[in-house]
Design a protein around this motif. Sequence first.
Motif, PDB file in Angstrom:
ATOM      1  N   ALA A 140      62.560  51.460  84.684  1.00  0.00           N
ATOM      2  CA  ALA A 140      63.052  50.669  85.814  1.00  0.00           C
ATOM      3  C   ALA A 140      64.421  50.093  85.459  1.00  0.00           C
ATOM      4  O   ALA A 140      64.556  48.926  85.101  1.00  0.00           O
ATOM      5  CB  ALA A 140      62.063  49.558  86.161  1.00  0.00           C
TER       6      ALA A 140
ATOM      7  N   LEU B   3      65.809  46.693  86.489  1.00  0.00           N
ATOM      8  CA  LEU B   3      65.297  45.430  85.951  1.00  0.00           C
ATOM      9  C   LEU B   3      66.007  45.009  84.670  1.00  0.00           C
ATOM     10  O   LEU B   3      65.910  43.852  84.258  1.00  0.00           O
ATOM     11  CB  LEU B   3      63.792  45.535  85.704  1.00  0.00           C
TER      12      LEU B   3
ATOM     13  N   PHE C 131      57.437  42.144  85.641  1.00  0.00           N
ATOM     14  CA  PHE C 131      58.670  41.615  86.203  1.00  0.00           C
ATOM     15  C   PHE C 131      58.476  40.251  86.854  1.00  0.00           C
ATOM     16  O   PHE C 131      59.429  39.464  86.943  1.00  0.00           O
ATOM     17  CB  PHE C 131      59.257  42.589  87.228  1.00  0.00           C
TER      18      PHE C 131
ATOM     19  N   ARG D 279      61.286  37.449  86.945  1.00  0.00           N
ATOM     20  CA  ARG D 279      61.794  36.977  88.235  1.00  0.00           C
ATOM     21  C   ARG D 279      61.719  35.454  88.322  1.00  0.00           C
ATOM     22  O   ARG D 279      62.687  34.798  88.734  1.00  0.00           O
ATOM     23  CB  ARG D 279      60.988  37.624  89.357  1.00  0.00           C
TER      24      ARG D 279
ATOM     25  N   ASP E 220      63.230  39.917  95.664  1.00  0.00           N
ATOM     26  CA  ASP E 220      61.956  40.542  95.991  1.00  0.00           C
ATOM     27  C   ASP E 220      61.310  41.086  94.722  1.00  0.00           C
ATOM     28  O   ASP E 220      61.791  40.866  93.608  1.00  0.00           O
ATOM     29  CB  ASP E 220      62.118  41.611  97.070  1.00  0.00           C
ATOM     30  N   GLU E 221      60.185  41.788  94.875  1.00  0.00           N
ATOM     31  CA  GLU E 221      59.412  42.238  93.719  1.00  0.00           C
ATOM     32  C   GLU E 221      60.110  43.312  92.914  1.00  0.00           C
ATOM     33  O   GLU E 221      59.719  43.616  91.781  1.00  0.00           O
ATOM     34  CB  GLU E 221      58.042  42.753  94.172  1.00  0.00           C
ATOM     35  N   GLN E 222      61.178  43.912  93.450  1.00  0.00           N
ATOM     36  CA  GLN E 222      61.958  44.922  92.723  1.00  0.00           C
ATOM     37  C   GLN E 222      63.286  44.362  92.202  1.00  0.00           C
ATOM     38  O   GLN E 222      64.099  45.097  91.652  1.00  0.00           O
ATOM     39  CB  GLN E 222      62.248  46.130  93.623  1.00  0.00           C
TER      40      GLN E 222
ATOM     41  N   ARG F  94      67.706  42.719 102.476  1.00  0.00           N
ATOM     42  CA  ARG F  94      67.494  43.025 101.068  1.00  0.00           C
ATOM     43  C   ARG F  94      68.708  43.796 100.569  1.00  0.00           C
ATOM     44  O   ARG F  94      69.048  44.844 101.100  1.00  0.00           O
ATOM     45  CB  ARG F  94      66.214  43.845 100.878  1.00  0.00           C
TER      46      ARG F  94
ATOM     47  N   SER G 211      70.653  45.759  97.544  1.00  0.00           N
ATOM     48  CA  SER G 211      70.402  46.462  96.286  1.00  0.00           C
ATOM     49  C   SER G 211      71.631  46.520  95.396  1.00  0.00           C
ATOM     50  O   SER G 211      71.512  46.654  94.165  1.00  0.00           O
ATOM     51  CB  SER G 211      69.924  47.889  96.568  1.00  0.00           C
TER      52      SER G 211
END
Length: 261
Positions: A78, A81, A189, A193, A224-226, A239, A241
């Motif tokens: 990932a 992250l 994560f 976070r 968010d969760e990502q 959102r 990126s």
Amino acid sequence: MTVALAPGATAWRLEVHDELGSTSDHCIARAGEGVEAGLAVMARRQTRGRGSRGRDWQDPGGNLAFSVLLRPAEADGAVGLWPFVASLAFYGAILPWIHDPAQLRLKWPNDLLLAGCKTAGILIERGSDATGRWLVIGFGANLRAVPSITGRSLACVAAYGTAPDPEIVARAICAELDRWQAVWRAEGFASLRAAWLERAHPPGTRLVVRGESGQVEGSFVGLDEQGMLLLHCADGLKRISTGEILLLDRDAAGASGGTGT
């Protein structure tokens, strides 16, 4: 000079150079030679440093120019992250030198701000070749002085605390990287976070996001969760990126850049 650091999760080997073109370029070249994870490279003076989005980095001397080579496992794929691991590690290495900890904040995804002005940044590069997958994380911080860049609001640690020797910060970053990688792998994560949000500018902060298709303005909501940026805009929640993030109250003139690897 190469020094093995104290035993930890990573077999860190710190190289300290009087001068290099780019610490990250040096790490990338060594990755191509098959060097194992844990190479850490610091330059007392850097002549061809670079920041995000292809910007040059000016080195007035006495600041941090530092990069590390990692070889992530498939389970750590990932890539999005890693900025949070790196920024939390950087924050932990800089915080002890700031007189008022409330002045130091994180800005998505991996900049450090002092009183709203950029003082440090991270550049992450990745690739693979015959030697395997590699990840190079570059850390640049204005410790003693800020470069003269027209239209950018920058800060240095010395103005808000005590400027440490760059090698001390480099060593601390290595220890903090081990710490936050362990948290990520043990707790996921969600823990990164939560820790990142505790150290970031508060919800409601007005931001501008500049991207290839233009810019959007809104209020910071969180992540968010990502790890994507959540921004409350006039037409609803967005959102984000990727993009260049500016704080409206301090960064509207372009307070990005000034640190690099």
